[in-house]
Design a protein around this motif. Sequence first.
Motif, short mmCIF file in Angstrom:
data_model
loop_
_atom_site.label_atom_id
_atom_site.label_comp_id
_atom_site.label_asym_id
_atom_site.label_seq_id
_atom_site.Cartn_x
_atom_site.Cartn_y
_atom_site.Cartn_z
N LYS A 159 5.44 6.82 -16.81
CA LYS A 159 4.91 7.40 -15.58
C LYS A 159 3.93 8.48 -15.99
N TYR A 160 2.85 8.64 -15.29
CA TYR A 160 1.77 9.57 -15.65
C TYR A 160 1.13 9.17 -16.98
N GLY A 161 1.31 7.92 -17.41
CA GLY A 161 0.77 7.47 -18.68
C GLY A 161 1.58 7.92 -19.88
N ALA A 162 2.77 8.48 -19.65
CA ALA A 162 3.61 8.99 -20.73
C ALA A 162 5.05 8.55 -20.52
N PRO A 163 5.82 8.41 -21.60
CA PRO A 163 7.22 8.03 -21.44
C PRO A 163 8.03 9.13 -20.78
N ILE A 164 8.83 8.75 -19.79
CA ILE A 164 9.70 9.72 -19.12
C ILE A 164 11.17 9.43 -19.42
N ASP A 198 1.13 2.97 -16.68
CA ASP A 198 2.48 3.07 -16.11
C ASP A 198 3.12 1.70 -15.90
N ASN A 199 4.45 1.65 -16.06
CA ASN A 199 5.20 0.44 -15.72
C ASN A 199 6.08 0.68 -14.49
N VAL A 200 5.80 1.79 -13.79
CA VAL A 200 6.45 2.09 -12.52
C VAL A 200 5.38 2.43 -11.48
N LEU A 201 5.77 2.25 -10.22
CA LEU A 201 4.94 2.62 -9.08
C LEU A 201 5.71 3.67 -8.29
N VAL A 202 5.01 4.61 -7.69
CA VAL A 202 5.64 5.68 -6.94
C VAL A 202 5.48 5.41 -5.45
N PRO A 207 0.80 -1.23 0.00
CA PRO A 207 0.00 0.00 0.00
C PRO A 207 0.84 1.29 0.00
N ARG A 208 2.15 1.18 0.21
CA ARG A 208 3.00 2.37 0.15
C ARG A 208 3.36 2.75 -1.28
N LEU A 209 2.86 1.96 -2.25
CA LEU A 209 3.13 2.20 -3.66
C LEU A 209 1.84 2.60 -4.36
N ILE A 210 1.96 3.53 -5.31
CA ILE A 210 0.79 3.97 -6.06
C ILE A 210 1.11 4.01 -7.54
N ILE A 250 14.77 3.40 -0.07
CA ILE A 250 14.24 4.17 -1.21
C ILE A 250 13.27 5.20 -0.66
N GLY A 251 13.46 6.43 -1.08
CA GLY A 251 12.72 7.54 -0.51
C GLY A 251 11.38 7.83 -1.17
N LEU A 252 10.62 8.60 -0.46
CA LEU A 252 9.32 9.09 -0.91
C LEU A 252 9.42 9.70 -2.30
N GLY A 253 8.52 9.34 -3.18
CA GLY A 253 8.48 9.90 -4.52
C GLY A 253 9.32 9.17 -5.54
N HIS A 254 10.17 8.25 -5.08
CA HIS A 254 10.98 7.47 -6.03
C HIS A 254 10.11 6.39 -6.67
#
Length: 116
Positions: free
Chosen positions: A71-76, A24-28, A15-18, A52-56
């Motif tokens: 991330k955000y539905g777009a390539p970063i 997205d293929n990453v979780l924040v 639950p610490r991941l969103i 690993i810190g908050l927001g990573h």
Amino acid sequence: MSEKNDRQVDVKTDPRLIQLSPRDNVLVLRDVIEGGEKICVSGTHVVIKQRIGLGHKLASKAILSDEKVIKYGAPIGSATLDIGVGEHVHIHNIKSNYTPTLSLEEENDSVTQSHA
């Protein structure tokens, strides 16, 4: 489905991941995860190697070298090497497709060479 439900990850993910977008293929990280912790990411149990810190970001699925990181539905950016499920996604294994990505070591080499 409400916006809140769109952003939730299935119950098989810590639950610490969103997930910010279903594409997205990453979780924040919504909180710090300490090195050595065993967590569940997209149904896969992984041990986090270092704090690993908050927001990573963590990979929600395997990301192959040169594959787009979404991330955000777009390539970063693009993966610079294969990234396994639950691995930290950051400048050590991703490059921007839009702006140069420099490490401190590369910057120091550049400064040394320009003064030689």
